[in-house]
Scaffold this motif. Structure first.
Motif, short mmCIF file in Angstrom:
data_model
loop_
_atom_site.label_atom_id
_atom_site.label_comp_id
_atom_site.label_asym_id
_atom_site.label_seq_id
_atom_site.Cartn_x
_atom_site.Cartn_y
_atom_site.Cartn_z
N UNK A 136 6.61 -4.28 -2.51
CA UNK A 136 7.57 -3.78 -3.51
C UNK A 136 6.99 -3.83 -4.92
N UNK A 137 5.70 -4.17 -5.04
CA UNK A 137 5.07 -4.28 -6.35
C UNK A 137 4.66 -2.94 -6.93
N UNK A 138 3.80 -3.00 -7.94
CA UNK A 138 3.43 -1.78 -8.68
C UNK A 138 2.16 -1.13 -8.15
N UNK A 139 1.71 -1.52 -6.97
CA UNK A 139 0.50 -0.94 -6.40
C UNK A 139 0.78 0.36 -5.65
N UNK A 140 -0.06 0.65 -4.67
CA UNK A 140 0.05 1.88 -3.89
C UNK A 140 0.36 1.55 -2.44
N UNK A 141 1.48 2.07 -1.93
CA UNK A 141 1.90 1.84 -0.55
C UNK A 141 1.77 3.14 0.24
N UNK A 142 0.95 3.11 1.30
CA UNK A 142 0.73 4.30 2.11
C UNK A 142 0.72 3.93 3.59
N UNK A 143 1.02 4.89 4.47
CA UNK A 143 0.85 4.64 5.91
C UNK A 143 -0.62 4.78 6.28
N UNK A 144 -1.13 3.85 7.08
CA UNK A 144 -2.51 3.91 7.55
C UNK A 144 -2.55 3.48 9.02
N UNK A 145 -3.45 4.05 9.82
CA UNK A 145 -3.46 3.73 11.25
C UNK A 145 -3.96 2.34 11.58
N UNK A 146 -4.84 1.78 10.73
CA UNK A 146 -5.41 0.47 11.04
C UNK A 146 -5.94 -0.19 9.77
N UNK A 147 -6.39 -1.41 9.94
CA UNK A 147 -6.87 -2.21 8.80
C UNK A 147 -8.10 -1.58 8.16
N UNK A 148 -8.99 -1.05 8.98
CA UNK A 148 -10.22 -0.43 8.47
C UNK A 148 -9.89 0.72 7.53
N UNK A 167 -2.56 -5.11 4.87
CA UNK A 167 -2.23 -4.21 5.99
C UNK A 167 -1.41 -4.94 7.04
N UNK A 168 -0.30 -4.30 7.43
CA UNK A 168 0.54 -4.84 8.52
C UNK A 168 0.50 -3.85 9.67
N UNK A 169 -0.07 -4.27 10.78
CA UNK A 169 -0.30 -3.37 11.91
C UNK A 169 0.99 -2.89 12.53
N UNK A 170 1.98 -3.76 12.65
CA UNK A 170 3.22 -3.38 13.32
C UNK A 170 3.92 -2.21 12.63
N UNK A 171 3.95 -2.22 11.32
CA UNK A 171 4.60 -1.13 10.58
C UNK A 171 3.61 -0.09 10.06
N UNK A 172 2.29 -0.38 10.25
CA UNK A 172 1.22 0.51 9.78
C UNK A 172 1.34 0.80 8.28
N UNK A 173 1.73 -0.22 7.55
CA UNK A 173 1.86 -0.10 6.10
C UNK A 173 0.63 -0.71 5.42
N UNK A 174 0.10 0.04 4.47
CA UNK A 174 -1.07 -0.39 3.70
C UNK A 174 -0.68 -0.46 2.23
N UNK A 186 0.65 -9.64 7.94
CA UNK A 186 -0.15 -8.73 7.11
C UNK A 186 -1.46 -9.41 6.73
N UNK A 187 -2.55 -8.69 6.91
CA UNK A 187 -3.87 -9.19 6.53
C UNK A 187 -4.11 -8.90 5.04
N UNK A 188 -5.00 -9.69 4.45
CA UNK A 188 -5.35 -9.50 3.05
C UNK A 188 -6.87 -9.47 2.92
N UNK A 189 -7.38 -8.43 2.28
CA UNK A 189 -8.81 -8.32 2.01
C UNK A 189 -9.03 -8.15 0.51
N UNK A 190 -10.09 -8.78 0.03
CA UNK A 190 -10.44 -8.72 -1.40
C UNK A 190 -11.81 -8.06 -1.52
N UNK A 191 -11.95 -7.12 -2.46
CA UNK A 191 -13.15 -6.28 -2.53
C UNK A 191 -14.22 -6.73 -3.53
N UNK A 192 -13.94 -7.71 -4.36
CA UNK A 192 -14.88 -8.02 -5.44
C UNK A 192 -15.38 -9.46 -5.40
N UNK A 193 -15.67 -9.94 -4.20
CA UNK A 193 -16.17 -11.30 -4.06
C UNK A 193 -17.68 -11.36 -4.31
N UNK A 194 -18.11 -12.41 -5.00
CA UNK A 194 -19.54 -12.64 -5.19
C UNK A 194 -20.16 -13.31 -3.96
#
Length: 202
Positions: free
Chosen positions: A49-61, A77-84, A114-122
């Motif tokens: 419900x935040x200010x980001x981008x919510x889209x349907x996606x088939x999988x975590x990848x 990503x939540x697989x059951x609802x396929x929400x990204x 829901x899984x959480x991935x972070x893209x800017x890790x050192x």
């Protein structure tokens, strides 16, 4: 211009270019790493419900790819609802008390969570352990994995840690961030979840 002078100038230019290239430190590519799982209810009520981008996606990848190419820092990503859900707000990195058990040591989550991935890790993600023992160069409680990576990475080689351990502390609602200058090894196999040590390495 005499040929010998041209040769000397060319060699001088090549030497200057090589010297300049060697003087510029090479930048280490940032990594995409898993940072835990949250319940489906928390995801829908407090994250999506935040200010980001919510889209349907088939999988975590596909979710990770969508968030990455659109310039965000986090992918939920939540697989059951396929929400990204994609966001760059550290404030939407969930407090440690919201972390739930994963399905393995590699950061995978239940379909209802829901899984959480972070893209800017050192750092690169290794596995989850019961603990990562050993003397630390420094440690403190932080609000997110992102804060821990920045804290352990530091400025300059003296402050740059080889290994980082992030342990959710449900009681405090924060993460115990531990920085190791040595190659501290994890002990005890454990699925990623509350009170487990997420181990990251350079």
């Amino acid at each position: 211009m005499q040929p010998s002078l041209v040769v000397h100038l060319t060699l001088a230019w090549v030497c200057w270019t090589l010297t300049l290239a060697q003087s510029i430190p090479s930048s280490k590519a940032l990594e995409t790493v898993p940072i835990g799982c949250v319940s489906g209810k928390y995801f829908h009520d407090h994250i999506a419900s935040g200010s980001g981008s919510l889209t349907p996606q088939p999988d975590r990848k596909n979710c990770k790819e969508q968030c990455y190419v659109t310039g965000f820092k986090y992918a939920y990503f939540r697989k059951q609802s396929k929400k990204c859900y994609c966001t760059s707000s550290d404030r939407q990195s969930p407090p440690a008390k919201q972390m739930v058990d994963g399905t393995d040591r590699e950061g995978r989550c239940k379909d209802t969570h829901a899984s959480i991935d972070y893209f800017q890790s050192q750092y690169k993600f290794d596995l989850c352990y019961d603990k990562v023992p050993g003397p630390t160069s420094r440690k403190k409680l932080v609000s997110s994995h992102e804060k821990c990576f920045d804290y352990c990475h530091g400025n300059g080689p003296d402050n740059d840690s080889w290994v980082v351990s992030v342990v959710p502390q449900k009681k405090e609602g924060k993460y115990l961030c531990k920085c190791f200058t040595s190659n501290a090894q994890g002990k005890g196999k454990h699925n990623c979840g509350p009170n487990d040590a997420f181990r990251y390495i350079h």
